[in-house]
Write a protein that holds these residues in place. Sequence first.
Motif: not given
Length: 186
Positions: A118-119, A122, A155, A159
């Motif tokens: 996810t991090v 993004l 972000d 996230s």
Amino acid sequence: METHATQESRKPLLTSNQIGLAAAFGGAAFAFRALGIAIPLVPPLVIDPGALMPCLAGMAAGPLVGAIVGIARGIPSGLPLVDLWAQPIKGIYWAYVWKHFILKRPAQKRWMWFVITTVVLLFLVESPMFTAGNAFIMKLYPFYPTWPFTLGWYDALYSVFQFVVMGAIIRAFPGIFGWNSGKVDW
């Protein structure tokens, strides 16, 4: 002329399950954006649950459904020239990352890999993609590769939001996302 056996062996483009998921996630994506349901941050940045719908749709029902929901998300957008191509791409790559990367991890490490993915997505895919779209297509500002500094805080915040919301939905409906079995049926 086709034979009867050939007609029966064809696989449909979308199953009824995929059509239902496209309608559900697409309706939610459209409604969130059209109704303006979002948490405003520094303009023009918002935290918007509708932006997660193409990702979830792709994860649950495949890249085509993710793209369809991305289009539904982009139609009521304030920046449709950016969202109508970027949101479907989001649905497509999340489908493949989900199926071929996250679900392939051992069950006990899947949540950790979901957070990391996810991090990374993004920060390295979505931010540059939307920043470039707003700079090159919309000409809202000159493109400088400063997004890690200017959007890094966003972000990080997004996230956490994305992981919590998507994680809660996956936890509530693990069968739709293939969480327990480690595979999806699309």
